[in-house]
Design a protein around this motif. Structure first.
Motif, PDB file in Angstrom:
ATOM      1  N   GLY A  10      36.871 -16.136 -19.607  1.00 47.86           N
ATOM      2  CA  GLY A  10      37.287 -17.484 -19.255  1.00 47.86           C
ATOM      3  C   GLY A  10      37.230 -18.397 -20.464  1.00 47.86           C
ATOM      4  O   GLY A  10      36.874 -17.981 -21.577  1.00 47.86           O
ATOM      5  N   GLU A  20      32.920 -16.855 -20.140  1.00 49.23           N
ATOM      6  CA  GLU A  20      32.445 -16.200 -18.919  1.00 49.23           C
ATOM      7  C   GLU A  20      33.382 -15.057 -18.517  1.00 49.23           C
ATOM      8  O   GLU A  20      34.555 -15.054 -18.869  1.00 49.23           O
ATOM      9  N   GLU A  38      34.323 -13.435 -15.035  1.00 43.89           N
ATOM     10  CA  GLU A  38      34.184 -13.568 -13.575  1.00 43.89           C
ATOM     11  C   GLU A  38      34.140 -12.226 -12.858  1.00 43.89           C
ATOM     12  O   GLU A  38      33.336 -12.025 -11.966  1.00 43.89           O
ATOM     13  N   SER A  62      25.248 -18.720 -14.565  1.00 43.08           N
ATOM     14  CA  SER A  62      25.846 -18.000 -13.431  1.00 43.08           C
ATOM     15  C   SER A  62      25.962 -16.520 -13.787  1.00 43.08           C
ATOM     16  O   SER A  62      25.833 -16.126 -14.957  1.00 43.08           O
ATOM     17  N   ALA A 104      28.697 -14.825 -13.839  1.00 47.58           N
ATOM     18  CA  ALA A 104      29.860 -14.701 -14.740  1.00 47.58           C
ATOM     19  C   ALA A 104      29.492 -15.088 -16.172  1.00 47.58           C
ATOM     20  O   ALA A 104      29.933 -14.437 -17.124  1.00 47.58           O
ATOM     21  N   ASP A 105      28.685 -16.140 -16.315  1.00 45.56           N
ATOM     22  CA  ASP A 105      28.250 -16.558 -17.651  1.00 45.56           C
ATOM     23  C   ASP A 105      27.413 -15.465 -18.309  1.00 45.56           C
ATOM     24  O   ASP A 105      27.630 -15.121 -19.479  1.00 45.56           O
TER      25      ASP A 105
END
Length: 152
Positions: free
Chosen positions: A32, A36, A38, A93, A95-96
């Motif tokens: 991202g 990130e 996802e 998160s 994703a991070d």
């Protein structure tokens, strides 16, 4: 059905089926805007206990070489180069964390943290390790699952 044909079909299926049908190739990881990632790299949920083992293993993740982690107080030689990971599951998160583990340079350009799921672009790599990443896709997912358990 002919026995030879059935055996041939079974052999083709076994060769064609990868270990994880949904595993994302190193070069196909989608990042991202902020680094990130996802999507899961495997489509299989991470195993936090297995991730803890990768984290602690000096031949795999070797995360303790740079990071302090109170969950592993029984382990010697916590590093002080990277940030303390206590509460990391609250700060980032899933994703991070996946993005940071896959290739931390996308989030922290000046970091010395290695990219754990990259297979090219290295300098002076041993020939037998060319084209390989430090961790497998599932090991990345496992470490992410473990890190998500580290909450305040």
């Amino acid at each position: 059905m002919d026995v030879k044909l059935t055996a041939l079909a079974a052999g083709v299926l076994m060769v064609a089926a990868p270990a994880f049908a949904d595993e994302v190739a190193h070069a196909d990881v989608v990042f991202g805007e902020y680094g990130e990632v996802e999507a899961s790299l495997t489509g299989v949920p991470g195993d936090a206990a297995a991730g803890r083992e990768v984290f602690i293993n000096r031949r795999l993740g070797n995360c303790l070489a740079c990071h302090e982690n109170s969950d592993m107080d029984d382990q010697p030689f916590h590093g002080e180069v990277g940030p303390v990971l206590d509460g990391v599951g609250d700060r980032w998160s899933e994703a991070d964390l996946r993005g940071i583990i896959v290739n931390s340079k996308n989030v922290f350009p000046d970091t010395i943290m290695p990219a754990f799921y990259v297979s090219e672009g290295f300098i002076n790599i041993r020939e037998d390790l060319a084209g390989q990443s430090i961790l497998t896709a599932q090991q990345v997912e496992d470490v992410v699952a473990y890190l998500m358990t580290l909450q305040d």
